[in-house]
Structure formats: structure tokens, C-alpha cells
Design a protein around this motif. Structure first.
Motif, PDB file in Angstrom:
ATOM      1  N   ASP A   1       0.806  -1.216   0.000  1.00 49.33           N
ATOM      2  CA  ASP A   1       0.000   0.000   0.000  1.00 49.33           C
ATOM      3  C   ASP A   1       0.844   1.274   0.000  1.00 49.33           C
ATOM      4  O   ASP A   1       1.007   1.933  -1.028  1.00 49.33           O
ATOM      5  CB  ASP A   1      -0.966  -0.024   1.203  1.00 49.33           C
ATOM      6  CG  ASP A   1      -1.896   1.182   1.248  1.00 49.33           C
ATOM      7  OD1 ASP A   1      -2.021   1.863   0.226  1.00 49.33           O
ATOM      8  OD2 ASP A   1      -2.489   1.446   2.305  1.00 49.33           O
TER       9      ASP A   1
ATOM     10  N   LYS B   1       1.858   9.031  -1.867  1.00 49.61           N
ATOM     11  CA  LYS B   1       1.418   9.844  -0.725  1.00 49.61           C
ATOM     12  C   LYS B   1       2.554   9.917   0.291  1.00 49.61           C
ATOM     13  O   LYS B   1       3.049   8.885   0.741  1.00 49.61           O
ATOM     14  CB  LYS B   1       0.176   9.245  -0.065  1.00 49.61           C
ATOM     15  CG  LYS B   1      -1.100   9.545  -0.832  1.00 49.61           C
ATOM     16  CD  LYS B   1      -2.326   9.143  -0.034  1.00 49.61           C
ATOM     17  CE  LYS B   1      -3.589   9.421  -0.821  1.00 49.61           C
ATOM     18  NZ  LYS B   1      -4.795   8.882  -0.169  1.00 49.61           N
TER      19      LYS B   1
ATOM     20  N   LYS C   1      -3.547  -1.376  -6.892  1.00 46.69           N
ATOM     21  CA  LYS C   1      -3.291  -0.005  -6.441  1.00 46.69           C
ATOM     22  C   LYS C   1      -2.753   0.867  -7.571  1.00 46.69           C
ATOM     23  O   LYS C   1      -3.206   1.990  -7.770  1.00 46.69           O
ATOM     24  CB  LYS C   1      -2.326   0.009  -5.245  1.00 46.69           C
ATOM     25  CG  LYS C   1      -2.046   1.450  -4.817  1.00 46.69           C
ATOM     26  CD  LYS C   1      -1.919   1.678  -3.369  1.00 46.69           C
ATOM     27  CE  LYS C   1      -1.833   3.183  -3.088  1.00 46.69           C
ATOM     28  NZ  LYS C   1      -1.437   3.488  -1.739  1.00 46.69           N
TER      29      LYS C   1
ATOM     30  N   ARG D   1      -9.695   6.622  -6.471  1.00 48.05           N
ATOM     31  CA  ARG D   1      -8.702   6.261  -5.435  1.00 48.05           C
ATOM     32  C   ARG D   1      -9.351   6.176  -4.052  1.00 48.05           C
ATOM     33  O   ARG D   1      -8.846   5.498  -3.163  1.00 48.05           O
ATOM     34  CB  ARG D   1      -7.544   7.264  -5.453  1.00 48.05           C
ATOM     35  CG  ARG D   1      -6.391   6.878  -4.553  1.00 48.05           C
ATOM     36  CD  ARG D   1      -5.117   7.615  -4.873  1.00 48.05           C
ATOM     37  NE  ARG D   1      -4.056   7.254  -3.949  1.00 48.05           N
ATOM     38  CZ  ARG D   1      -2.791   7.621  -4.059  1.00 48.05           C
ATOM     39  NH1 ARG D   1      -2.413   8.366  -5.093  1.00 48.05           N
ATOM     40  NH2 ARG D   1      -1.893   7.250  -3.168  1.00 48.05           N
TER      41      ARG D   1
ATOM     42  N   LEU E   1      -9.937   2.957  -2.076  1.00 50.14           N
ATOM     43  CA  LEU E   1      -8.915   2.376  -1.195  1.00 50.14           C
ATOM     44  C   LEU E   1      -9.196   2.692   0.270  1.00 50.14           C
ATOM     45  O   LEU E   1      -8.561   2.149   1.162  1.00 50.14           O
ATOM     46  CB  LEU E   1      -7.523   2.890  -1.584  1.00 50.14           C
ATOM     47  CG  LEU E   1      -7.037   2.532  -2.986  1.00 50.14           C
ATOM     48  CD1 LEU E   1      -5.760   3.278  -3.328  1.00 50.14           C
ATOM     49  CD2 LEU E   1      -6.795   1.024  -3.103  1.00 50.14           C
TER      50      LEU E   1
HETATM   51  N1  GLY Z   1      -3.533   4.330   1.179  1.00 48.32           N
HETATM   52  C1  GLY Z   1      -4.523   4.861   0.338  1.00 48.32           C
HETATM   53  C2  GLY Z   1      -3.982   5.624  -0.811  1.00 48.32           C
HETATM   54  O1  GLY Z   1      -2.787   5.602  -1.069  1.00 48.32           O
HETATM   55  O2  GLY Z   1      -4.729   6.293  -1.472  1.00 48.32           O
END
Ligand code: GLY
Length: 351
Positions: free
Chosen positions: A136, A142, A223, A237, A240
Motif C-alpha cells: 500500500d 502519498k 493499487k 482512489r 482504497l
Molecule cells: N492508502 C490509500 C492511498 O494511497 O490512497
């Protein structure tokens, strides 16, 4: 070895997944980085287990500096960030050099944020060592640190140059933190991949480890596909975040001490699925199957006793839930998720 490529408008980068890749990571990095200096940011736990190995791999061809922080969420602070900046500057790092995030989600987020901001941006590589980080947080760009007012309040999107994932390092991961990561693996099954969910339900512990590289690949593939379509988290997104709205409320209520992130997400996923069933949105028996898989991976599912008003207040404080409306992630059935926009006043039906 399995590889994936994250293709974004401004940047593309590879994800390499291979058992034992840490034993030849020096060669791999040499192929993509031509300068001399590398700063490796890690925590004391990872340093103790794998510090020598990564140093051995890199010190022949590069000038190395190891920056070691305390393990745990407290290291995602402005104070620790400032120490990291100082150490990087003492190393006389320049914009042409490289930083490696070698650790779990905390190290990844802290390092990524330092790399994104120091000297207006230095390249970095993710070498995630926890299951949660491997499937993740190391993918998708992020990066953030926490403020006293809340988690991840200072951050940005800043993608790594590459991600190197060695599933073998999971062998030394504490059992509770392996389960922590499994909650997010199960989440991918719930939102996008019924086969993954069914496989996880059928595997013995031995089979799970036999298939771990493939499982990590599947999660990273889901992802990266979502991130490619919605890099800045304004639409798809958000899927998630299945289980995360209530999960965050649980984590925060217990001051991030009683439950790990994955455990809180497990509770959130089960609870919202039960609500979905009660509202006629989610197919019947879905919550039961979810409970079965959560128990199998030693994860909690029952919502602890919490005051409803408090839950609503915490959800309202979440930076993602500003304005009159908010987004809730629901599943129709295992493998099929969607975003439901609801009026803030209707939240009570979902908690
Ligand atoms: N952990 C969720 C994202 O990266 O959007």
C-alpha cells in the motif's frame, strides 16, 4: 521476479517484487542511479535486522549515510523531520543525489516527505519492509508527517524513482504486524478482486507464504491501476478507503494505542458491510464471509463500544470529509465496491 510500472502523466516508475532482491539491490540501484551519494533512512528495528546487508550492498559503489529513527508513529513528526533534514544537510546532499526509504509505512512517509521538500525535491527509492508498506503505502506517492492536530496533515504527492519489494523480509515481521498488513490485503479483495479474497480464505499458512510474491503483485497491480486513473485522490482512489472512515474513528478514539491501523480498518470494513446489508445495498452473507476471513488472519471485527456522537464528531474532523456531503465506500459484494455520496446528516445510518 515480477515487475509493474506505474504510468503517470508526469512520471513513470517501476515496482520490482522478488524474494531475496535485497541481496542484489546494489546492482539494481547501480542501473538506475549514477551519482555517488545515497542517504538511507530507516528505523532501529530494521537497521538491526537488515542494516548491514543494505550497507554491504551499496558501500562499494556509493558514499552512504545511514539515518536511523525510532520505530513507530511518533517518528512521523515535525521534530524528527527537522533532525532528518539536518542530517541530510550535514551529509551535504544535493538535488542530484538519492535517498532510500528503508522501512515500514512511517519511514516511507517521513522519508518521502523529506525527499519531496528538502532543496525542493531529491529523488528517492522505496524499499518497504512491512506488509502494509509493500502492498500500500510505498506505491502511489502519498508522503506526509503528522501534526499535533492530526495524522498526515502536512503532506503531498511525491512519487519514488522506483520501489524494490523483498517478500523475504516479512519472515522477521512481528505476527501482529503481518496481520496488520493482511487487513489491507483483504481490503483489495473486497473492493476489486473476488479471486484474491477466495484464495486468501482457502490458503493454509504455508500456502500463503508460498504465494506471497503473487499476492503482493496482485495488490500493487490493483493499487497502481487505481492511482494511474486518479493520482490525486479525487475519485476512484477513494475506494482504497474502504473501512477507513470508521477505522480512523476507532484508531483516534483509542489514541492510536489500542489498535493497529489494519486492525481498525478490519473493524471498519466489517461494520460498514453489515450496515450495507441492513440497508439492502450489500448482498446478504457478505459480512459473514468477511468475518470469517478476518478471524482467519487474527484480525478483530467487532466495533468496540463507542459513543455515536463521538464517532460522528471524529468523522466530521477528518480532513477528507469537509463540506455538506461526504463519501462512504461500500461493497455490493466481495470484489465490487463503489463510492456513495451521502449528506452529512445521513451518516448515522452508516455507523
Ligand atoms: N492508502 C490509500 C492511498 O494511497 O490512497
Amino acid at each position: 521476479m515480477s515487475t509493474l510500472k506505474v504510468n503517470l502523466p508526469q512520471k513513470s516508475y517501476p515496482i520490482w517484487i522478488q524474494k531475496g532482491i535485497l541481496n542484489h539491490i546494489g546492482q539494481e540501484i547501480k542501473k538506475i542511479y549514477k551519482n555517488r551519494k545515497i542517504a538511507i533512512i530507516t528505523d532501529f528495528n530494521v537497521e538491526k535486522l537488515y542494516g548491514e546487508r543494505i550497507k554491504e550492498q551499496l558501500s562499494t559503489d556509493f558514499e552512504i549515510k545511514m539515518i536511523v529513527v525510532e520505530p513507530g508513529e511518533k517518528s512521523k513528526s515535525i521534530d524528527v523531520l527537522q533532525n532528518v533534514y539536518n542530517e541530510l544537510l550535514e551529509f551535504e546532499i544535493t538535488r542530484g543525489d538519492l535517498i532510500i526509504a528503508f522501512g515500514g509505512g512511517v519511514v516511507g512517509d517521513l522519508t518521502g516527505f523529506a525527499a519531496a521538500t528538502l532543496l525542493r525535491g531529491i529523488s528517492f527509492i522505496q524499499v518497504p519492509t512491512s506488509l502494509l508498506a509493500q502492498i500500500d503505502s510505498s506505491v502511489g506517492g502519498k508522503v506526509a508527517v503528522n501534526l499535533p492536530k492530526g495524522k498526515n496533515l502536512v503532506g503531498n504527492f511525491y512519487h519514488p524513482k522506483a520501489v524494490f519489494i523483498d517478500p523475504d523480509v516479512l519472515k522477521t515481521l512481528d505476527k501482529r504486524f503481518f496481520s496488520d498488513g493482511m487487513a489491507e490485503v483483504i481490503k483489495y479483495g473486497c473492493i476489486r478482486d473476488q479471486k484474491l479474497f477466495d484464495d486468501l480464505l482457502s490458503y493454509t499458512e504455508e500456502e500463503l507464504f508460498e504465494h506471497i510474491e503473487e499476492i503482493i503483485y496482485t495488490c500493487c497491480h490493483i493499487k497502481k491501476s487505481i492511482v494511474e486513473r486518479d493520482e490525486l485522490d479525487t475519485g476512484e482512489r477513494m475506494l482504497l478507503n474502504f473501512g477507513h472512515t470508521l477505522g480512523h474513528a476507532v484508531e483516534k478514539h483509542y489514541k492510536y494505542e489500542k489498535y493497529t491501523h489494519g486492525e481498525a480498518v478490519a473493524i471498519g470494513m466489517y461494520h460498514i458491510t453489515k450496515k450495507g446489508e441492513a440497508l439492502g445495498i450489500t448482498d446478504r452473507t457478505t459480512a459473514e464471509r468477511l468475518k470469517e476471513i478476518l478471524c482467519k488472519y487474527h484480525l478483530p471485527y467487532e466495533m468496540p463500544t463507542m459513543d455515536q456522537e463521538e464517532i460522528i464528531k471524529i468523522i466530521g474532523l477528518d480532513k477528507k470529509n469537509k463540506g455538506q456531503y461526504m463519501n462512504i465506500i461500500l461493497i455490493k459484494k466481495i470484489g465490487e465496491s463503489f463510492i456513495q455520496k451521502i449528506h452529512r446528516k445521513d451518516i448515522v445510518a452508516y455507523i
